[in-house]
Each structure stands twice: as structure tokens, then as C-alpha cells.
Design a protein around this motif. Structure first.
Motif, PDB file in Angstrom:
ATOM      1  N   PHE A 192      45.990 102.022  45.990  1.00 11.18           N
ATOM      2  CA  PHE A 192      45.783 103.302  45.315  1.00 11.18           C
ATOM      3  C   PHE A 192      47.141 103.832  44.879  1.00 11.18           C
ATOM      4  O   PHE A 192      47.996 104.113  45.708  1.00 11.18           O
ATOM      5  N   GLU A 193      47.343 103.897  43.568  1.00 12.01           N
ATOM      6  CA  GLU A 193      48.601 104.393  42.992  1.00 12.01           C
ATOM      7  C   GLU A 193      48.297 105.217  41.759  1.00 12.01           C
ATOM      8  O   GLU A 193      47.349 104.922  41.028  1.00 12.01           O
ATOM      9  N   GLN A 194      49.124 106.210  41.507  1.00 11.24           N
ATOM     10  CA  GLN A 194      49.010 107.033  40.307  1.00 11.24           C
ATOM     11  C   GLN A 194      47.604 107.601  40.133  1.00 11.24           C
ATOM     12  O   GLN A 194      47.087 107.709  39.024  1.00 11.24           O
ATOM     13  N   GLY A 195      46.946 107.926  41.252  1.00  6.51           N
ATOM     14  CA  GLY A 195      45.638 108.552  41.214  1.00  6.51           C
ATOM     15  C   GLY A 195      44.473 107.620  40.927  1.00  6.51           C
ATOM     16  O   GLY A 195      43.376 108.093  40.628  1.00  6.51           O
ATOM     17  N   GLN A 196      44.701 106.298  41.024  1.00 15.02           N
ATOM     18  CA  GLN A 196      43.579 105.378  40.805  1.00 15.02           C
ATOM     19  C   GLN A 196      43.754 104.093  41.604  1.00 15.02           C
ATOM     20  O   GLN A 196      44.846 103.751  42.038  1.00 15.02           O
ATOM     21  N   TRP A 197      42.642 103.390  41.780  1.00 17.53           N
ATOM     22  CA  TRP A 197      42.630 102.111  42.483  1.00 17.53           C
ATOM     23  C   TRP A 197      42.943 100.980  41.511  1.00 17.53           C
ATOM     24  O   TRP A 197      42.519 101.015  40.356  1.00 17.53           O
ATOM     25  N   PHE A 198      43.681  99.986  42.018  1.00 19.82           N
ATOM     26  CA  PHE A 198      44.000  98.782  41.250  1.00 19.82           C
ATOM     27  C   PHE A 198      43.697  97.554  42.101  1.00 19.82           C
ATOM     28  O   PHE A 198      43.985  97.532  43.299  1.00 19.82           O
ATOM     29  N   TYR A 199      43.154  96.521  41.465  1.00 21.88           N
ATOM     30  CA  TYR A 199      43.002  95.206  42.090  1.00 21.88           C
ATOM     31  C   TYR A 199      44.375  94.567  42.150  1.00 21.88           C
ATOM     32  O   TYR A 199      45.151  94.646  41.193  1.00 21.88           O
ATOM     33  N   THR A 200      44.716  93.936  43.279  1.00 24.16           N
ATOM     34  CA  THR A 200      46.004  93.239  43.379  1.00 24.16           C
ATOM     35  C   THR A 200      45.803  91.725  43.442  1.00 24.16           C
ATOM     36  O   THR A 200      46.304  90.994  42.606  1.00 24.16           O
ATOM     37  N   GLN A 201      45.063  91.263  44.433  1.00 23.86           N
ATOM     38  CA  GLN A 201      44.873  89.829  44.605  1.00 23.86           C
ATOM     39  C   GLN A 201      43.662  89.587  45.490  1.00 23.86           C
ATOM     40  O   GLN A 201      43.151  90.511  46.107  1.00 23.86           O
ATOM     41  N   GLY A 202      43.245  88.332  45.546  1.00 16.86           N
ATOM     42  CA  GLY A 202      42.113  87.995  46.383  1.00 16.86           C
ATOM     43  C   GLY A 202      42.277  86.632  47.012  1.00 16.86           C
ATOM     44  O   GLY A 202      42.967  85.767  46.488  1.00 16.86           O
ATOM     45  N   LYS A 203      41.640  86.482  48.152  1.00 15.84           N
ATOM     46  CA  LYS A 203      41.612  85.187  48.821  1.00 15.84           C
ATOM     47  C   LYS A 203      40.183  84.666  48.714  1.00 15.84           C
ATOM     48  O   LYS A 203      39.227  85.349  49.080  1.00 15.84           O
ATOM     49  N   GLN A 204      40.042  83.450  48.197  1.00 15.15           N
ATOM     50  CA  GLN A 204      38.715  82.890  47.967  1.00 15.15           C
ATOM     51  C   GLN A 204      38.269  82.010  49.126  1.00 15.15           C
ATOM     52  O   GLN A 204      39.082  81.364  49.782  1.00 15.15           O
ATOM     53  N   TYR A 205      36.957  82.027  49.328  1.00 14.28           N
ATOM     54  CA  TYR A 205      36.314  81.266  50.388  1.00 14.28           C
ATOM     55  C   TYR A 205      35.142  80.489  49.789  1.00 14.28           C
ATOM     56  O   TYR A 205      34.644  80.823  48.717  1.00 14.28           O
ATOM     57  N   ALA A 206      34.667  79.492  50.511  1.00 19.93           N
ATOM     58  CA  ALA A 206      33.473  78.770  50.078  1.00 19.93           C
ATOM     59  C   ALA A 206      32.273  79.701  50.267  1.00 19.93           C
ATOM     60  O   ALA A 206      32.112  80.300  51.335  1.00 19.93           O
ATOM     61  N   PRO A 207      31.441  79.846  49.244  1.00 17.01           N
ATOM     62  CA  PRO A 207      30.278  80.734  49.378  1.00 17.01           C
ATOM     63  C   PRO A 207      29.214  80.128  50.276  1.00 17.01           C
ATOM     64  O   PRO A 207      29.073  78.907  50.363  1.00 17.01           O
ATOM     65  N   LYS A 208      28.465  80.980  50.953  1.00 15.81           N
ATOM     66  CA  LYS A 208      27.312  80.527  51.737  1.00 15.81           C
ATOM     67  C   LYS A 208      26.106  80.681  50.824  1.00 15.81           C
ATOM     68  O   LYS A 208      25.649  81.793  50.558  1.00 15.81           O
ATOM     69  N   LEU A 209      25.639  79.559  50.302  1.00 18.92           N
ATOM     70  CA  LEU A 209      24.522  79.583  49.371  1.00 18.92           C
ATOM     71  C   LEU A 209      23.237  79.966  50.093  1.00 18.92           C
ATOM     72  O   LEU A 209      22.986  79.504  51.212  1.00 18.92           O
ATOM     73  N   PRO A 210      22.426  80.817  49.462  1.00 15.24           N
ATOM     74  CA  PRO A 210      21.148  81.190  50.081  1.00 15.24           C
ATOM     75  C   PRO A 210      20.175  80.018  50.067  1.00 15.24           C
ATOM     76  O   PRO A 210      20.317  79.080  49.273  1.00 15.24           O
ATOM     77  N   GLY A 211      19.187  80.093  50.936  1.00 19.90           N
ATOM     78  CA  GLY A 211      18.150  79.066  50.962  1.00 19.90           C
ATOM     79  C   GLY A 211      17.155  79.258  49.826  1.00 19.90           C
ATOM     80  O   GLY A 211      17.042  80.338  49.246  1.00 19.90           O
ATOM     81  N   ARG A 212      16.425  78.211  49.520  1.00 19.89           N
ATOM     82  CA  ARG A 212      15.462  78.240  48.407  1.00 19.89           C
ATOM     83  C   ARG A 212      14.427  79.350  48.552  1.00 19.89           C
ATOM     84  O   ARG A 212      13.946  79.892  47.575  1.00 19.89           O
ATOM     85  N   ASN A 213      14.047  79.676  49.788  1.00 21.16           N
ATOM     86  CA  ASN A 213      13.025  80.692  50.023  1.00 21.16           C
ATOM     87  C   ASN A 213      13.595  82.083  50.282  1.00 21.16           C
ATOM     88  O   ASN A 213      12.832  83.018  50.525  1.00 21.16           O
ATOM     89  N   ASP A 214      14.912  82.220  50.218  1.00 22.19           N
ATOM     90  CA  ASP A 214      15.546  83.529  50.369  1.00 22.19           C
ATOM     91  C   ASP A 214      15.352  84.347  49.092  1.00 22.19           C
ATOM     92  O   ASP A 214      15.093  83.797  48.023  1.00 22.19           O
ATOM     93  N   PRO A 215      15.499  85.674  49.193  1.00 19.10           N
ATOM     94  CA  PRO A 215      15.416  86.489  47.974  1.00 19.10           C
ATOM     95  C   PRO A 215      16.486  86.061  46.970  1.00 19.10           C
ATOM     96  O   PRO A 215      17.596  85.671  47.352  1.00 19.10           O
ATOM     97  N   CYS A 216      16.137  86.119  45.695  1.00 21.80           N
ATOM     98  CA  CYS A 216      17.072  85.692  44.655  1.00 21.80           C
ATOM     99  C   CYS A 216      18.293  86.593  44.619  1.00 21.80           C
ATOM    100  O   CYS A 216      18.205  87.810  44.831  1.00 21.80           O
ATOM    101  N   VAL A 217      19.436  85.999  44.310  1.00 24.96           N
ATOM    102  CA  VAL A 217      20.713  86.715  44.254  1.00 24.96           C
ATOM    103  C   VAL A 217      20.771  87.724  43.113  1.00 24.96           C
ATOM    104  O   VAL A 217      21.596  88.626  43.121  1.00 24.96           O
ATOM    105  N   CYS A 218      19.877  87.610  42.139  1.00 23.14           N
ATOM    106  CA  CYS A 218      19.898  88.520  40.989  1.00 23.14           C
ATOM    107  C   CYS A 218      19.197  89.837  41.272  1.00 23.14           C
ATOM    108  O   CYS A 218      19.275  90.763  40.465  1.00 23.14           O
ATOM    109  N   GLY A 219      18.503  89.930  42.420  1.00 24.58           N
ATOM    110  CA  GLY A 219      17.824  91.172  42.764  1.00 24.58           C
ATOM    111  C   GLY A 219      16.437  91.325  42.165  1.00 24.58           C
ATOM    112  O   GLY A 219      15.864  92.413  42.194  1.00 24.58           O
TER     113      GLY A 219
END
Length: 152
Positions: free
Chosen positions: A113-140
């Protein structure tokens, strides 16, 4: 009828559009991350550059962001979000289809948070945990994954 917001909750008009239009700044790191996801979906490259902390751009430009190919974004899952007055983190998975398969970009993003607003700086990526076929769809959609984005 209102257009749904790509990030999930509510209509685009009342969710991310005010941030994209510069009418207001995201009040939290999670709100900024959601608006940045929506900007990726909507290809709002200028917004992505404007909300990326300048010292962390490392040569990233609107032109580079616009180069394809671009995945078919399907949905956003926020796993965790925390912040204090000056910094924050959001752990999320952005779901997409690429090469006829469902995948996700799982990241723990850092914000300042600088100059009165939030900024993205960086991210650390991980392997996603894919949902199962019978789980609710990721699109909602409310459908099972196998009956929705997994089959499209």
C-alpha cells in the motif's frame, strides 16, 4: 440485465468496473487481485500495468501483455487473503482452459500500500489442486465440473 463480473461476486458494474474505470481504488489486496483477474479476462492491459508496482515491472509492458496466446479464463477461487496497513497477500487459483484441458494458475500474490492505493508486487506460483470431475465447476455455474468446463 447486468453483466456478471469475471471475478465472481455480483455484477461487473458494481464489482470491478469502478476500479477499471478509475472511479475508485481497490480497498484491499483481495479486491485489487480480483480486479486484476477481471482485467486479464477483459484484456485491460493498461489497468494491469497501472496496478503493478513500478519497481516490480521488470520490463513488463502493455504490448507484452497483449501478445498471445491468451487462455480461456473460467473462474477464480480465493483460498486465503490477509493484510495490514502496508502489505498483504492473496492466495488464489485462476482457472482456465488451454489446449483443450482445464488448468489453473495457483499463486500467492504480494501487495503493498503506497500513495493511497494497493499495488501488486510479485507472486509465488504453486501447482494447482485440480477439482474432481463431480465437484462443482470452477466457473460458478452450479453444475458439476464434468458437465461444464471440463467438457467444453
Amino acid at each position: 440485465m447486468s453483466t456478471p463480473c469475471p471475478c465472481g461476486p455480483g455484477s461487473y458494474h458494481s464489482c470491478c468496473e469502478p476500479y477499471h474505470a478509475g472511479k475508485k481504488s481497490a480497498p484491499t489486496p483481495e479486491a485489487l487481485m480480483r480486479s486484476r483477474y477481471s482485467a486479464f479476462v477483459l484484456k485491460l492491459w493498461d489497468y494491469l500495468i497501472a496496478t503493478h508496482h513500478p519497481s516490480h515491472l521488470h520490463g513488463l509492458t502493455q504490448t507484452l501483455l497483449a501478445e498471445g496466446p491468451h487462455p480461456q479464463w473460467r473462474g477464480l477461487t480465493v483460498h486465503d487473503s490477509q493484510f495490514d496497513n502496508l502489505s498483504g497477500e492473496v492466495f488464489f487459483t485462476a482457472w482456465y482452459r488451454d489446449d483443450d484441458r482445464l488448468d489453473g494458475m495457483c499463486e500467492r500474490s504480494s501487495f503493498v500500500f503506497e500513495q493511497g492505493q494497493w499495488f501488486y508486487t510479485q507472486g509465488k506460483q504453486y501447482a494447482p489442486k485440480l477439482p474432481g470431475r463431480n465437484d462443482p465447476c470452477v466457473c460458478g455455474s452450479g453444475k458439476k465440473l464434468k458437465q461444464c468446463c471440463l467438457g467444453k
